[in-house]
Design a protein around this motif. Structure first.
Motif, PDB file in Angstrom:
ATOM      1  N   SER A  32       0.838  -1.198   0.000  1.00  0.00           N
ATOM      2  CA  SER A  32       0.000   0.000   0.000  1.00  0.00           C
ATOM      3  C   SER A  32       0.871   1.246   0.000  1.00  0.00           C
ATOM      4  N   SER A  36      -1.091   7.824   0.176  1.00  0.00           N
ATOM      5  CA  SER A  36      -2.464   7.809  -0.363  1.00  0.00           C
ATOM      6  C   SER A  36      -3.458   7.411   0.714  1.00  0.00           C
ATOM      7  N   TRP A  37      -3.125   6.371   1.485  1.00  0.00           N
ATOM      8  CA  TRP A  37      -4.022   5.944   2.562  1.00  0.00           C
ATOM      9  C   TRP A  37      -4.182   7.043   3.597  1.00  0.00           C
ATOM     10  N   CYS A 169      -6.306   1.507  -7.720  1.00  0.00           N
ATOM     11  CA  CYS A 169      -6.593   2.896  -7.354  1.00  0.00           C
ATOM     12  C   CYS A 169      -7.812   2.935  -6.430  1.00  0.00           C
ATOM     13  N   LYS A 170      -7.914   4.013  -5.695  1.00  0.00           N
ATOM     14  CA  LYS A 170      -9.095   4.262  -4.877  1.00  0.00           C
ATOM     15  C   LYS A 170      -9.282   5.759  -4.742  1.00  0.00           C
ATOM     16  N   GLN A 175      -3.429   3.373  -5.114  1.00  0.00           N
ATOM     17  CA  GLN A 175      -3.707   2.707  -3.852  1.00  0.00           C
ATOM     18  C   GLN A 175      -2.654   1.657  -3.505  1.00  0.00           C
TER      19      GLN A 175
END
Length: 209
Positions: A32, A36-37, A169-170, A175
């Motif tokens: 991960s 981004s998270w 992606c998210k 992602q």
């Protein structure tokens, strides 16, 4: 009625809970992109891994037992659950002990391994991956084609082929990078339900903090 039966069968086939530990074909190593998270969820939670100067980039999300089609989860393991110390010891590559605990409960129990051996194998798999240094050099957010991320991994790991890795992606952000591995941790082609790359041409890629 027939379409409903097909739908229910497909859902059951995709993921099954409580299966027999060790009944799987290969692993998916999920990495991960921590920035981004953090932007999507971690900042709102006040997660320690999202603090400035933590330096987290590609962290280990998990090592997931996978079948050629579908995957097991939450298997009934005879092993005692990992201790708080054992999960905390994985935070250096997973960002938090909480994630290490969740990954054992959902995926590690299906490996047929003890928590200690599962974490040891997950760390070995993580260490075998050359994570692209060029991506850590970015100092501001960029929008870029997802193929750039895949290409960076393939260049850093010359033995890999395109069908061995999937970029997800998210919320329009990069992602995860998911690599398919044999049970001996050798790269292999992903199954049809894993090899689904994100197709965005302008995915947001956040820099290291």
């Amino acid at each position: 009625m027939r379409w409903l039966l097909v739908l229910l069968m497909s859902a059951t086939f995709a993921t099954a809970e409580g299966e027999r530990p060790g009944d799987f074909d290969y692993y998916v190593l999920s990495l991960s992109w921590s920035p981004s998270w953090c932007a999507r969820e971690g900042d709102a939670r006040g997660a320690e891994q999202c603090e400035d100067d933590t330096g987290f980039g590609w962290i280990l999300h998990g090592l997931w037992p996978q079948k050629e089609r579908g995957w097991p989860s939450f298997c009934r393991s005879d092993f005692r659950a990992p201790s708080r110390g054992e999960t905390a010891a994985m935070a250096d590559i997973m960002g938090s002990g909480g994630l290490a605990w969740h990954q054992w409960k959902k995926h590690g129990t299906c490996s047929g391994l003890s928590p200690q051996d599962y974490y040891r194998l997950a760390r070995e798999a993580y260490d075998r991956v050359n994570r692209p240094e060029v991506l850590r050099a970015l100092t501001k957010p960029y929008r870029l084609p997802v193929t750039v991320i895949e290409g960076a991994f393939l260049q850093s790991n010359p033995d890999w082929q395109a069908d061995m890795i999937t970029i997800t992606c998210k919320q329009e952000r990069i992602q995860e990078a998911r690599l398919c591995l044999t049970r001996d941790l050798e790269p292999r082609d992903c199954g049809r339900d894993v090899v689904r790359d994100c197709t965005l041409d302008r995915a947001l890629f956040d820099p290291i903090r």
